[in-house]
Write an enzyme that holds these catalytic residues in place. Structure first.
Site, PDB file in Angstrom:
ATOM      1  N   SER A 147       0.849  -1.181   0.000  1.00  0.00           N
ATOM      2  CA  SER A 147       0.000   0.000   0.000  1.00  0.00           C
ATOM      3  C   SER A 147       0.897   1.247   0.000  1.00  0.00           C
ATOM      4  O   SER A 147       1.880   1.270  -0.723  1.00  0.00           O
ATOM      5  CB  SER A 147      -0.956  -0.032   1.187  1.00  0.00           C
ATOM      6  N   ASP A 183      -8.302  -5.258  -6.236  1.00  0.00           N
ATOM      7  CA  ASP A 183      -7.910  -4.204  -5.312  1.00  0.00           C
ATOM      8  C   ASP A 183      -8.135  -2.849  -5.984  1.00  0.00           C
ATOM      9  O   ASP A 183      -7.500  -2.554  -6.995  1.00  0.00           O
ATOM     10  CB  ASP A 183      -6.432  -4.360  -4.946  1.00  0.00           C
ATOM     11  N   HIS A 208      -6.093  -6.237  -1.905  1.00  0.00           N
ATOM     12  CA  HIS A 208      -5.005  -5.389  -1.447  1.00  0.00           C
ATOM     13  C   HIS A 208      -3.936  -6.190  -0.699  1.00  0.00           C
ATOM     14  O   HIS A 208      -4.223  -6.826   0.308  1.00  0.00           O
ATOM     15  CB  HIS A 208      -5.623  -4.349  -0.512  1.00  0.00           C
TER      16      HIS A 208
END
Ligand SMILES: *[C@@H]1O[C@H](CO)[C@@H](O)[C@H](O)[C@H]1NC(C)=O
Ligand SMILES: *[C@@H]1O[C@H](CO)[C@@H](O)[C@H](O)[C@H]1NC(C)=O
Ligand SMILES: *[C@@H]1O[C@H](CO)[C@@H](O)[C@H](O)[C@H]1NC(C)=O
Ligand SMILES: *[C@@H]1O[C@H](CO)[C@@H](O)[C@H](O)[C@H]1NC(C)=O
Ligand SMILES: *[C@@H]1O[C@H](CO)[C@@H](O)[C@H](O)[C@H]1NC(C)=O
Ligand SMILES: *[C@@H]1O[C@H](CO)[C@@H](O)[C@H](O)[C@H]1NC(C)=O
Ligand SMILES: CC(=O)N[C@H]1CO[C@H](CO)[C@@H](O)[C@@H]1O
Length: 500
Positions: free
Chosen positions: A178, A442, A468
């Site tokens: 991320s 995602d 994710h």
């Protein structure tokens, strides 16, 4: 600079934990960031005492101003169990939440570390967790919170650890998922002399003000269960809009969706917040769909896109709006919330608190600041071909202004975004020895590299059907083959980076 106590007094700590659990003013997913941070922590079956202890280094407050000689204490963790002489250094980059020591003993990078005899470090991001560069998170103090300062922290951390652990000539790989995935890639762009390769999982690398693609991916994820789900969500969402128009409709909504307060239709921010929270029920589930924590029973991970769409498609549950309410009820129960709090004022009041012991300091306030000054990433409902409406771009911009002050307007945010993309290159960056794994469902993949081309010196891996950061969690026997394959490819690349 201020001397931050390394161990919070027990009473303070309890107050902090309590304030987190009873406080629902801040939505459970705010701008794509769930409480705790975007990268969930894998499950750990051992005892807390077995986890590596907090370590601290003295770090400069402002790396770009020599006249400022303030210092603060930054937290990091070490696992030297796998290290053998000459092995590489692996660094897990901390992000927009507390750095969890569980990552020092669990996760895919630990499996890689075993096979490469790596020395493992994790560095907590400034302003998150226990890494407090300033006395509080006032707007004045938050000016030292930026990705650039964080990358400079990492550079100094590398120098410090090479000295401290006498690892002068060892190769070095960074990992991140991320936002820290972005940092991992950006570090290789900015400090190529300090790092030999970077894994940048689910990393948004293009900053944008209006991140309309987010709900586009959410909508496509719902479509994987068949065409009905989106239709039902859209119908239900529109019915909410109709009911909002009348007094009796608003009373009905309050009851159906178990809202904490009456709806004041004149309060446009409350209404936008309500719409945004309803979409949030779906956003969080899609973003973490079947991630590899599910089998370990982390809260909410057994709720998947299938769960929600089964409810939305179930005619036995009444009209689409009844099913929408059932989804909402399921999410409230799962996250132990008594009612759905959509009060904009409460949310803003919470996010305006500057104490380190306030619920906002869990990271919601800091991440909000970074979106308002560097990234945008506003997941708005401004795109037509998706089922949600009611939270336009100005709603997100208004939050920056209401939390940080009038000067944090659209112009300032856009300047910050331009600066970020100019500074790191956005889609124009060309780092070598970086891999960008992304998951097809995602929503964040929409801001990562989306195609491979011959002039790209880096590698992209597209994992069909995963969410994710899925490749960062421990492997399981039920992983889809493309996920297993992605992990192998990353392993091979690390091997190449370490030998060339
Ligand atoms: C946080 O600390 C301040 C003093 O530093 C205190 O006034 C306040 O009540 C505390 N808040 C919570 C939620 O513990
Ligand atoms: C490093 O991780 C391994 C694998 O989980 C664990 O057994 C070991 O105790 C850890 N070492 C340290 C120093 O924490
Ligand atoms: C925040 O910290 C600064 C010092 O960095 C201090 O001057 C200010 O009074 C503090 N603000 C609050 C609300 O405590
Ligand atoms: C998810 O797991 C929790 C805890 O084990 C359980 O109470 C709940 O019913 C499960 N929800 C679904 C939708 O499977
Ligand atoms: C956003 O702008 C629209 C159109 O100008 C306006 O109707 C709405 O009230 C604004 N919403 C918020 C939350 O500011
Ligand atoms: C940001 O960059 C775009 C494209 O280069 C430019 O059109 C725009 O004027 C810039 N905005 C600001 C606020 O600097
Ligand atoms: C959505 C996305 O980012 N997809 C790309 C990811 O990387 C692969 C290459 O492995 C591309 O083919 C995908 O288009």
């Amino acid at each position: 600079m201020v001397d931050v106590p390394k161990v919070l007094p027990v009473t303070l700590f309890l107050a902090f934990v309590l304030s987190l659990s009873v406080n629902a003013g801040i939505p459970k997913i705010l701008r794509g960031r769930p409480k705790g941070g975007m990268l969930g922590v894998p499950k750990w079956h051992g005892k807390k005492e077995e986890l590596p202890p907090d370590m601290w280094l003295k770090q400069k407050l402002d790396h770009f101003n020599d006249a400022d000689t303030s210092y603060w204490e930054q937290r990091y963790f070490v696992n030297d169990t796998f290290y053998k002489d000459g092995g590489p250094i692996f660094i897990m980059i901390g992000g927009e939440g507390t750095a969890d020591p569980i990552w020092m003993v669990e996760g895919m990078w630990i499996e890689y570390a075993k096979s490469y005899n790596a020395m493992c470090f994790q560095l907590e991001h400034r302003y998150y967790g226990k890494s407090h560069p300033t006395e509080n998170t006032s707007v004045e103090n938050l000016r030292y919170l930026s990705s650039e300062q964080a990358l400079a922290d990492l550079a100094y951390f590398i120098r410090y650890t090479r000295d401290k652990y006498q690892l002068y000539h060892n190769k070095l790989i960074t990992f991140g998922g991320s936002y820290p995935g972005s940092l991992s890639a950006w570090f290789r762009v900015k400090y190529p002399h300090l790092v030999n390769g970077a894994v940048a999982t689910s990393a948004p690398i293009n900053a944008v003000l209006n991140f309309v693609e987010y709900l586009d991916v959410v909508s496509k994820a719902l479509d994987t269960t068949g065409p009905m789900c989106n239709k039902m969500v859209q119908t239900a969402h529109m019915t909410v809009g109709k009911l909002l128009q009348t007094d009796s409709g608003r009373k009905q909504l309050k009851k159906m969706f178990n809202l904490c307060d009456d709806i004041d239709i004149a309060n446009t921010e409350d209404v936008a917040n309500l719409y945004s929270n309803l979409a949030g029920n779906f956003e969080g589930v899609v973003q973490y769909n079947k991630d590899n924590r599910a089998f370990e029973g982390a809260v909410g991970t057994n709720i998947t896109v299938d769960t929600l769409c089964n409810i939305m498609n179930d005619v036995g549950r009444g009209d689409p709006i009844d099913r929408y309410a059932a989804v909402n009820a399921l999410m409230l129960t799962t996250y132990s919330e008594k009612c759905m709090d959509f009060s904009y004022k409460k949310m803003i009041d919470d996010l305006t608190k500057t104490d380190w012991n306030s619920s906002a300091a869990e990271g919601g306030r800091q991440w909000m600041y970074q979106t308002c000054t560097e990234f945008g990433f506003y997941q708005t409902s401004d795109l037509k071909d998706q089922p949600f409406t009611g939270f336009p771009l100005n709603f997100s911009i208004q939050q920056c202004i209401d939390i940080f002050g009038a000067k944090f307007n659209a112009d300032l945010i856009q300047k910050g975004i331009n600066r970020t993309n100019t500074n790191y290159g956005a889609y124009g960056m060309k780092p070598t020895k970086v891999v960008f794994p992304n998951g097809s469902i995602d929503p964040w993949h929409a801001l990562s590299f989306t195609t491979t081309s011959v002039d790209q010196p880096f590698t992209t891996i597209y994992i069909d059907g995963t969410a994710h950061c899925a490749n960062m969690y421990p492997s399981t026997p039920v992983d889809p083959p493309q996920l297993t394959e992605a992990r192998k490819t990353i392993n091979t690349l690390i091997g190449q980076w370490l030998t060339t």
